[in-house]
Design a protein around this motif. Structure first.
Motif, short mmCIF file in Angstrom:
data_model
loop_
_atom_site.label_atom_id
_atom_site.label_comp_id
_atom_site.label_asym_id
_atom_site.label_seq_id
_atom_site.Cartn_x
_atom_site.Cartn_y
_atom_site.Cartn_z
N UNK A 59 32.81 -19.13 15.39
CA UNK A 59 33.76 -18.42 14.54
C UNK A 59 33.51 -16.92 14.66
N UNK A 60 34.44 -16.21 15.30
CA UNK A 60 34.30 -14.75 15.46
C UNK A 60 35.29 -13.99 14.58
N UNK A 61 35.88 -14.66 13.58
CA UNK A 61 36.88 -13.99 12.75
C UNK A 61 36.28 -12.81 11.99
N UNK A 62 34.97 -12.87 11.69
CA UNK A 62 34.34 -11.75 11.01
C UNK A 62 34.22 -10.53 11.89
N UNK A 63 34.50 -10.68 13.18
CA UNK A 63 34.47 -9.56 14.11
C UNK A 63 35.84 -9.31 14.72
N UNK A 64 36.88 -9.91 14.11
CA UNK A 64 38.25 -9.68 14.59
C UNK A 64 38.70 -10.64 15.66
N UNK A 65 37.92 -11.68 15.94
CA UNK A 65 38.27 -12.62 17.00
C UNK A 65 38.70 -13.97 16.47
N UNK A 66 38.91 -14.93 17.37
CA UNK A 66 39.36 -16.26 16.97
C UNK A 66 38.20 -17.22 16.73
N UNK A 67 38.54 -18.47 16.47
CA UNK A 67 37.57 -19.56 16.35
C UNK A 67 37.68 -20.41 17.62
N UNK A 68 36.53 -20.76 18.19
CA UNK A 68 36.50 -21.55 19.41
C UNK A 68 35.85 -22.90 19.12
N UNK A 69 36.38 -23.93 19.74
CA UNK A 69 35.79 -25.26 19.65
C UNK A 69 35.43 -25.69 21.06
#
Length: 215
Positions: A112-122
């Motif tokens: 989860x990179x949403x805290x850095x402006x990115x998406x979530x990857x699975x």
């Protein structure tokens, strides 16, 4: 001194000093008063009480304490290996060693990179493809500090790492960031790997307007 009186001979000063030292060192006189309740303790006991209270008040909680029911030796070995996993993670990202990075992640890792402006990857494949796209052109420097790792079972653990990263792109646009990794770990076939990773930020200092997520 009035006439006709006699004085008792006094011991030499050095002897009197010795007497004073002897008085203090006499066990029955070696007492200290502690607390408002008037508890009187002998010197040795008082020192022990003071040291115990001072240690209890100032000691931080054990950061790598295992959960109940886990052997301390097993937990210690797990913590040591997890720290190695994270160290290899940082080195793999900065050296662009994607195979080494993949070996530190579970196949179904959630990032989860949403805290850095990115998406979530699975999945490790999707996450590494993202890093290849965004970080391959850059010089990156990642530092991890102050790990807080808790072994929750013989095969699971959680951790928080303070982090700092520097990303320098061609032409010298760069980003300096600070934050935390919040992670879970799983052990399979005797190997610990990162199963879940969430990046949160406390500060990012973009020196240009270039958007970059940074990991």
């Amino acid at each position: 001194m009035p006439a006709g009186t006699t004085s008792r001979p006094r011991a030499p000063l050095s002897h009197r000093a010795g007497l004073a030292r002897g008085w203090w060192s006499t066990p029955k006189r070696r007492r200290l008063l502690f607390g408002t309740g008037g508890l009187v303790l002998g010197g040795g006991a008082a020192s022990a009480l003071w040291l115990n209270q001072a240690t209890s008040a100032s000691a931080d909680p054990e950061p790598d304490a295992p959960s109940e029911g886990i052997e301390p030796a097993v937990a210690a070995a797990a913590v040591a290996e997890i720290k190695q996993v994270k160290a290899r993670y940082f080195r793999a990202v900065d050296t662009k060693d994607w195979e080494l990075l993949e070996a530190q992640l579970t196949d179904d890792v959630v990032v989860d990179t949403t805290g850095s402006g990115g998406p979530v990857f699975v999945g490790s494949e999707a996450f590494i493809a993202f890093l290849q796209l965004t970080l391959s052109p850059a010089v990156t420097v990642h530092h991890g500090h102050s790990p807080e790792i808790e072994v929750t079972s013989p095969t699971t653990a959680t951790g928080v790492w303070a982090m700092q990263d520097l990303l320098i792109y061609p032409g010298d646009p760069r980003v300096l960031g600070f934050g935390h990794y919040h992670e879970t770990y799983e052990s399979e076939d005797g190997r610990w790997r990162i199963a879940d990773l969430k990046l949160t930020r406390v500060h990012m200092d973009p020196l240009t307007q270039r958007q970059t997520f940074g990991m």
